[in-house]
Design a protein around this motif. Structure first.
Motif, PDB file in Angstrom:
ATOM      1  N   MET A   1       5.772 -17.806   3.029  1.00 46.70           N
ATOM      2  CA  MET A   1       5.425 -18.672   1.923  1.00 46.70           C
ATOM      3  C   MET A   1       6.114 -20.022   2.081  1.00 46.70           C
ATOM      4  SD  MET A   1       5.106 -17.967  -2.089  1.00 46.70           S
ATOM      5  CE  MET A   1       4.474 -16.420  -1.649  1.00 46.70           C
ATOM      6  N   LEU A   2       7.337 -19.981   2.549  1.00 46.10           N
ATOM      7  CA  LEU A   2       8.034 -21.246   2.763  1.00 46.10           C
ATOM      8  C   LEU A   2       7.344 -22.054   3.858  1.00 46.10           C
ATOM      9  CD1 LEU A   2      10.403 -22.982   1.920  1.00 46.10           C
ATOM     10  CD2 LEU A   2      11.795 -21.801   3.601  1.00 46.10           C
ATOM     11  N   GLY A   3       6.785 -21.355   4.825  1.00 47.31           N
ATOM     12  CA  GLY A   3       6.056 -22.027   5.897  1.00 47.31           C
ATOM     13  C   GLY A   3       4.839 -22.774   5.370  1.00 47.31           C
ATOM     14  N   TRP A   4       4.118 -22.163   4.428  1.00 49.53           N
ATOM     15  CA  TRP A   4       2.961 -22.823   3.820  1.00 49.53           C
ATOM     16  C   TRP A   4       3.397 -24.046   3.027  1.00 49.53           C
ATOM     17  CZ3 TRP A   4      -1.771 -22.406   5.295  1.00 49.53           C
ATOM     18  CH2 TRP A   4      -2.211 -21.218   5.876  1.00 49.53           C
ATOM     19  N   ALA A   5       4.535 -23.950   2.352  1.00 49.25           N
ATOM     20  CA  ALA A   5       5.031 -25.104   1.601  1.00 49.25           C
ATOM     21  C   ALA A   5       5.333 -26.265   2.550  1.00 49.25           C
ATOM     22  CB  ALA A   5       6.280 -24.722   0.811  1.00 49.25           C
ATOM     23  N   VAL A   6       5.911 -25.957   3.697  1.00 49.79           N
ATOM     24  CA  VAL A   6       6.209 -26.999   4.681  1.00 49.79           C
ATOM     25  C   VAL A   6       4.916 -27.605   5.227  1.00 49.79           C
ATOM     26  CG1 VAL A   6       7.224 -27.424   6.960  1.00 49.79           C
ATOM     27  CG2 VAL A   6       8.447 -26.023   5.291  1.00 49.79           C
ATOM     28  N   VAL A   7       3.907 -26.761   5.483  1.00 47.14           N
ATOM     29  CA  VAL A   7       2.625 -27.259   5.987  1.00 47.14           C
ATOM     30  C   VAL A   7       1.989 -28.218   4.984  1.00 47.14           C
ATOM     31  CG1 VAL A   7       0.255 -26.579   6.530  1.00 47.14           C
ATOM     32  CG2 VAL A   7       2.165 -25.308   7.508  1.00 47.14           C
ATOM     33  N   PHE A   8       1.965 -27.840   3.697  1.00 47.18           N
ATOM     34  CA  PHE A   8       1.373 -28.718   2.694  1.00 47.18           C
ATOM     35  C   PHE A   8       2.189 -30.005   2.532  1.00 47.18           C
ATOM     36  CE2 PHE A   8      -1.026 -24.975   1.187  1.00 47.18           C
ATOM     37  CZ  PHE A   8      -2.271 -25.562   1.101  1.00 47.18           C
ATOM     38  N   PHE A   9       3.502 -29.913   2.703  1.00 50.95           N
ATOM     39  CA  PHE A   9       4.341 -31.110   2.626  1.00 50.95           C
ATOM     40  C   PHE A   9       4.008 -32.067   3.769  1.00 50.95           C
ATOM     41  CE2 PHE A   9       8.351 -33.301   3.741  1.00 50.95           C
ATOM     42  CZ  PHE A   9       8.479 -34.067   2.598  1.00 50.95           C
ATOM     43  N   ILE A  10       3.829 -31.538   4.955  1.00 47.66           N
ATOM     44  CA  ILE A  10       3.485 -32.377   6.105  1.00 47.66           C
ATOM     45  C   ILE A  10       2.104 -32.993   5.919  1.00 47.66           C
ATOM     46  CG2 ILE A  10       2.960 -32.309   8.581  1.00 47.66           C
ATOM     47  CD1 ILE A  10       5.247 -30.251   8.830  1.00 47.66           C
ATOM     48  N   ILE A  11       1.155 -32.207   5.399  1.00 45.15           N
ATOM     49  CA  ILE A  11      -0.172 -32.748   5.116  1.00 45.15           C
ATOM     50  C   ILE A  11      -0.077 -33.889   4.106  1.00 45.15           C
ATOM     51  CG2 ILE A  11      -2.402 -32.231   4.044  1.00 45.15           C
ATOM     52  CD1 ILE A  11      -2.202 -29.444   5.315  1.00 45.15           C
ATOM     53  N   PHE A  35       6.865 -23.814  -3.013  1.00 47.97           N
ATOM     54  CA  PHE A  35       8.316 -23.802  -2.834  1.00 47.97           C
ATOM     55  C   PHE A  35       8.993 -23.104  -4.006  1.00 47.97           C
ATOM     56  CE2 PHE A  35      12.502 -25.780  -3.389  1.00 47.97           C
ATOM     57  CZ  PHE A  35      13.078 -25.394  -2.186  1.00 47.97           C
ATOM     58  N   PHE A  36       8.552 -23.386  -5.238  1.00 48.61           N
ATOM     59  CA  PHE A  36       9.178 -22.742  -6.390  1.00 48.61           C
ATOM     60  C   PHE A  36       8.845 -21.254  -6.466  1.00 48.61           C
ATOM     61  CE2 PHE A  36       9.550 -27.160  -8.041  1.00 48.61           C
ATOM     62  CZ  PHE A  36      10.936 -27.168  -8.103  1.00 48.61           C
ATOM     63  N   VAL A  37       7.645 -20.877  -6.052  1.00 47.65           N
ATOM     64  CA  VAL A  37       7.309 -19.446  -5.982  1.00 47.65           C
ATOM     65  C   VAL A  37       8.212 -18.761  -4.957  1.00 47.65           C
ATOM     66  CG1 VAL A  37       5.509 -17.812  -5.311  1.00 47.65           C
ATOM     67  CG2 VAL A  37       4.956 -19.715  -6.800  1.00 47.65           C
ATOM     68  N   PHE A  38       8.435 -19.420  -3.816  1.00 46.08           N
ATOM     69  CA  PHE A  38       9.346 -18.883  -2.808  1.00 46.08           C
ATOM     70  C   PHE A  38      10.750 -18.718  -3.381  1.00 46.08           C
ATOM     71  CE2 PHE A  38      12.697 -20.038   0.226  1.00 46.08           C
ATOM     72  CZ  PHE A  38      12.616 -18.955   1.093  1.00 46.08           C
ATOM     73  N   LEU A  39      11.233 -19.691  -4.131  1.00 40.76           N
ATOM     74  CA  LEU A  39      12.568 -19.587  -4.723  1.00 40.76           C
ATOM     75  C   LEU A  39      12.670 -18.435  -5.710  1.00 40.76           C
ATOM     76  CD1 LEU A  39      13.746 -23.253  -5.367  1.00 40.76           C
ATOM     77  CD2 LEU A  39      14.580 -21.630  -3.681  1.00 40.76           C
ATOM     78  N   VAL A  40      11.622 -18.219  -6.508  1.00 44.55           N
ATOM     79  CA  VAL A  40      11.620 -17.109  -7.460  1.00 44.55           C
ATOM     80  C   VAL A  40      11.678 -15.785  -6.716  1.00 44.55           C
ATOM     81  CG1 VAL A  40      10.191 -15.904  -9.157  1.00 44.55           C
ATOM     82  CG2 VAL A  40      10.491 -18.371  -9.317  1.00 44.55           C
ATOM     83  N   PHE A  41      10.864 -15.632  -5.673  1.00 49.80           N
ATOM     84  CA  PHE A  41      10.896 -14.392  -4.899  1.00 49.80           C
ATOM     85  C   PHE A  41      12.245 -14.198  -4.215  1.00 49.80           C
ATOM     86  CE2 PHE A  41       6.029 -14.299  -4.331  1.00 49.80           C
ATOM     87  CZ  PHE A  41       5.889 -13.573  -5.497  1.00 49.80           C
ATOM     88  N   LEU A  42      12.849 -15.264  -3.747  1.00 51.80           N
ATOM     89  CA  LEU A  42      14.167 -15.164  -3.125  1.00 51.80           C
ATOM     90  C   LEU A  42      15.208 -14.684  -4.127  1.00 51.80           C
ATOM     91  CD1 LEU A  42      16.051 -15.759  -0.679  1.00 51.80           C
ATOM     92  CD2 LEU A  42      16.409 -18.004  -1.706  1.00 51.80           C
ATOM     93  N   LEU A  43      15.203 -15.256  -5.326  1.00 51.12           N
ATOM     94  CA  LEU A  43      16.168 -14.841  -6.345  1.00 51.12           C
ATOM     95  C   LEU A  43      15.953 -13.393  -6.769  1.00 51.12           C
ATOM     96  CD1 LEU A  43      16.325 -18.060  -8.536  1.00 51.12           C
ATOM     97  CD2 LEU A  43      18.032 -17.218  -6.910  1.00 51.12           C
ATOM     98  N   ILE A  44      14.698 -12.975  -6.902  1.00 54.46           N
ATOM     99  CA  ILE A  44      14.410 -11.579  -7.240  1.00 54.46           C
ATOM    100  C   ILE A  44      14.904 -10.661  -6.136  1.00 54.46           C
ATOM    101  CG2 ILE A  44      12.552  -9.894  -7.545  1.00 54.46           C
ATOM    102  CD1 ILE A  44      10.988 -12.115  -8.990  1.00 54.46           C
ATOM    103  N   SER A  45      14.673 -11.034  -4.903  1.00 54.16           N
ATOM    104  CA  SER A  45      15.115 -10.228  -3.769  1.00 54.16           C
ATOM    105  C   SER A  45      16.638 -10.100  -3.724  1.00 54.16           C
ATOM    106  CB  SER A  45      14.606 -10.830  -2.468  1.00 54.16           C
ATOM    107  OG  SER A  45      15.090 -10.129  -1.362  1.00 54.16           O
ATOM    108  N   VAL A  46      17.339 -11.209  -3.940  1.00 58.59           N
ATOM    109  CA  VAL A  46      18.805 -11.172  -3.942  1.00 58.59           C
ATOM    110  C   VAL A  46      19.321 -10.319  -5.096  1.00 58.59           C
ATOM    111  CG1 VAL A  46      20.869 -12.599  -4.305  1.00 58.59           C
ATOM    112  CG2 VAL A  46      19.098 -13.347  -2.726  1.00 58.59           C
TER     113      VAL A  46
END
Length: 58
Positions: A1-11, A35-46
């Motif tokens: 998911m973070l990879g997709w955020a980076v791709v859209f940022f580059i676009i 990016f924010f969805v990725f952060l939410v999943f990261l916090l849930i995982s931790v």
């Protein structure tokens, strides 16, 4: 998911440099959302990792 955020940022960066403001804004918005969805999943995982703890030692 973070990879997709980076791709859209580059676009968004490329589209902004080339003068496509609408596409750049849409891509930046998607990158921000992903990016924010990725952060939410990261916090849930931790949180789950910390609350599960270790299993019983045998």
């Amino acid at each position: 998911m973070l990879g997709w955020a980076v791709v859209f940022f580059i676009i968004a960066l490329i589209a902004g440099v080339m003068g496509f403001g609408g596409i750049a804004g849409a891509a930046a918005g998607m990158a921000k959302i992903l990016f924010f969805v990725f952060l939410v999943f990261l916090l849930i995982s931790v949180f789950v990792h910390l609350t599960r703890g270790r299993g019983p030692r045998i």
